[in-house]
Design a protein around this motif. Structure first.
Motif, PDB file in Angstrom:
ATOM      1  N   ARG A   1      -3.698   3.536 -10.215  1.00  0.00           N
ATOM      2  CA  ARG A   1      -5.085   3.848  -9.848  1.00  0.00           C
ATOM      3  C   ARG A   1      -5.573   2.886  -8.750  1.00  0.00           C
ATOM      4  O   ARG A   1      -6.143   3.321  -7.757  1.00  0.00           O
ATOM      5  N   LEU A   2      -5.315   1.590  -8.926  1.00  0.00           N
ATOM      6  CA  LEU A   2      -5.738   0.600  -7.929  1.00  0.00           C
ATOM      7  C   LEU A   2      -5.045   0.816  -6.583  1.00  0.00           C
ATOM      8  O   LEU A   2      -5.666   0.712  -5.523  1.00  0.00           O
ATOM      9  N   ILE A   3      -3.747   1.110  -6.630  1.00  0.00           N
ATOM     10  CA  ILE A   3      -2.973   1.328  -5.398  1.00  0.00           C
ATOM     11  C   ILE A   3      -3.527   2.525  -4.642  1.00  0.00           C
ATOM     12  O   ILE A   3      -3.740   2.453  -3.424  1.00  0.00           O
ATOM     13  N   PHE A   4      -3.776   3.627  -5.346  1.00  0.00           N
ATOM     14  CA  PHE A   4      -4.240   4.822  -4.648  1.00  0.00           C
ATOM     15  C   PHE A   4      -5.687   4.703  -4.191  1.00  0.00           C
ATOM     16  O   PHE A   4      -6.055   5.283  -3.171  1.00  0.00           O
TER      17      PHE A   4
ATOM     18  N   ASN B   1      -6.396   5.178  -0.230  1.00  0.00           N
ATOM     19  CA  ASN B   1      -7.439   6.091   0.246  1.00  0.00           C
ATOM     20  C   ASN B   1      -8.485   5.352   1.061  1.00  0.00           C
ATOM     21  O   ASN B   1      -8.960   5.857   2.073  1.00  0.00           O
ATOM     22  N   LYS B   2      -8.841   4.157   0.641  1.00  0.00           N
ATOM     23  CA  LYS B   2      -9.809   3.350   1.383  1.00  0.00           C
ATOM     24  C   LYS B   2      -9.270   3.030   2.778  1.00  0.00           C
ATOM     25  O   LYS B   2      -9.973   3.155   3.780  1.00  0.00           O
ATOM     26  N   ASN B   3      -7.986   2.638   2.842  1.00  0.00           N
ATOM     27  CA  ASN B   3      -7.365   2.313   4.130  1.00  0.00           C
ATOM     28  C   ASN B   3      -7.284   3.532   5.037  1.00  0.00           C
ATOM     29  O   ASN B   3      -7.483   3.429   6.240  1.00  0.00           O
ATOM     30  N   GLU B   4      -6.968   4.697   4.466  1.00  0.00           N
ATOM     31  CA  GLU B   4      -6.868   5.915   5.271  1.00  0.00           C
ATOM     32  C   GLU B   4      -8.243   6.363   5.771  1.00  0.00           C
ATOM     33  O   GLU B   4      -8.376   6.860   6.877  1.00  0.00           O
ATOM     34  N   ASN B   5      -9.289   6.179   4.958  1.00  0.00           N
ATOM     35  CA  ASN B   5     -10.640   6.561   5.372  1.00  0.00           C
ATOM     36  C   ASN B   5     -11.198   5.645   6.452  1.00  0.00           C
ATOM     37  O   ASN B   5     -12.081   6.034   7.203  1.00  0.00           O
TER      38      ASN B   5
ATOM     39  N   LYS C   1       8.232   1.868  -0.841  1.00  0.00           N
ATOM     40  CA  LYS C   1       7.831   0.739  -0.003  1.00  0.00           C
ATOM     41  C   LYS C   1       6.321   0.639   0.145  1.00  0.00           C
ATOM     42  O   LYS C   1       5.746  -0.444   0.094  1.00  0.00           O
ATOM     43  N   ARG C   2       5.678   1.772   0.339  1.00  0.00           N
ATOM     44  CA  ARG C   2       4.232   1.757   0.574  1.00  0.00           C
ATOM     45  C   ARG C   2       3.484   1.246  -0.665  1.00  0.00           C
ATOM     46  O   ARG C   2       2.592   0.400  -0.552  1.00  0.00           O
ATOM     47  N   CYS C   3       3.839   1.750  -1.841  1.00  0.00           N
ATOM     48  CA  CYS C   3       3.185   1.282  -3.069  1.00  0.00           C
ATOM     49  C   CYS C   3       3.483  -0.196  -3.309  1.00  0.00           C
ATOM     50  O   CYS C   3       2.602  -0.956  -3.714  1.00  0.00           O
ATOM     51  N   ASP C   4       4.726  -0.600  -3.058  1.00  0.00           N
ATOM     52  CA  ASP C   4       5.090  -2.003  -3.253  1.00  0.00           C
ATOM     53  C   ASP C   4       4.270  -2.915  -2.348  1.00  0.00           C
ATOM     54  O   ASP C   4       3.782  -3.962  -2.785  1.00  0.00           O
ATOM     55  N   ASN C   5       4.092  -2.524  -1.099  1.00  0.00           N
ATOM     56  CA  ASN C   5       3.310  -3.350  -0.167  1.00  0.00           C
ATOM     57  C   ASN C   5       1.840  -3.429  -0.574  1.00  0.00           C
ATOM     58  O   ASN C   5       1.244  -4.508  -0.548  1.00  0.00           O
ATOM     59  N   VAL C   6       1.261  -2.295  -0.953  1.00  0.00           N
ATOM     60  CA  VAL C   6      -0.145  -2.288  -1.367  1.00  0.00           C
ATOM     61  C   VAL C   6      -0.301  -3.093  -2.651  1.00  0.00           C
ATOM     62  O   VAL C   6      -1.238  -3.885  -2.793  1.00  0.00           O
ATOM     63  N   LYS C   7       0.638  -2.926  -3.586  1.00  0.00           N
ATOM     64  CA  LYS C   7       0.558  -3.662  -4.854  1.00  0.00           C
ATOM     65  C   LYS C   7       0.666  -5.156  -4.624  1.00  0.00           C
ATOM     66  O   LYS C   7      -0.035  -5.944  -5.253  1.00  0.00           O
TER      67      LYS C   7
END
Length: 183
Positions: free
Chosen positions: A159-162, A166-170, A123-129
């Protein structure tokens, strides 16, 4: 005994027999109430937004078809229900139940039934993608499609998703989060 409900007029608590919506005093309000219910209902959304154009209607009906259901199942089984975007960066995320088109259907409708274009996603990757697709391709409601020749691989998307995750978590701030007792 007949079934009853409260009058839907704000502040009125009179009981009315079903299928009536309002009491005799507020009958004039009933048409307005029904119109508002239709406007905000899912059927209104389906008529006015989801099925707005022939292309959208066709795309929506595809996701309700047996073709998509069986294709999704085959791809999830092939991927062992492991998120392929996470797996591409070495993270094992089990129980990925979303069948995701690597290249969105809005961009390449000819690839919608290609099993090589469908992968398991958490779900998380799908939402970010989905957010990235809106930025890169202009997909989604009320947007203009762009970059239709661009095809990204699972590794590219991963690569784009992660990077985005990481940007969102930072950007997350601990300033307003509760602290454990004793600190």
């Amino acid at each position: 005994m007949p079934q009853v409900r409260r009058c839907k007029y704000k502040g009125c608590h009179a009981l009315v027999e079903l299928p009536a919506i309002c009491c005799d005093k507020h009958k004039a309000y009933e048409a307005e109430y029904k119109a508002n219910r239709e406007y905000y209902s899912r059927s209104y959304y389906n008529k006015r937004v989801r099925n707005e154009t022939e292309a959208k209607r066709e795309r929506y009906s595809f996701y309700k078809s047996k073709m998509w259901t069986s294709l999704r199942k085959v791809c999830l089984d092939r991927d062992n229900y492991l998120c392929q975007y996470c797996l591409a960066v070495g993270i094992i995320t089990p129980n990925a139940k979303t069948g995701d088109h690597v290249t969105p259907v809005e961009i390449a409708p000819e690839l919608r039934t290609d099993p090589n274009n469908v992968v398991a996603a958490c779900k998380r990757c799908d939402n970010v993608k989905r957010t990235l697709e809106q930025e890169i391709y202009g997909t989604g409601q009320g947007r203009e499609i762009k970059n239709i020749k661009l095809r990204l691989s699972v590794a590219d998307w991963s690569r784009l998703i992660f990077e985005r995750k990481n940007k969102n978590e930072n950007n997350f701030s601990f300033k307003n989060t509760p602290r454990p007792l004793g600190e």
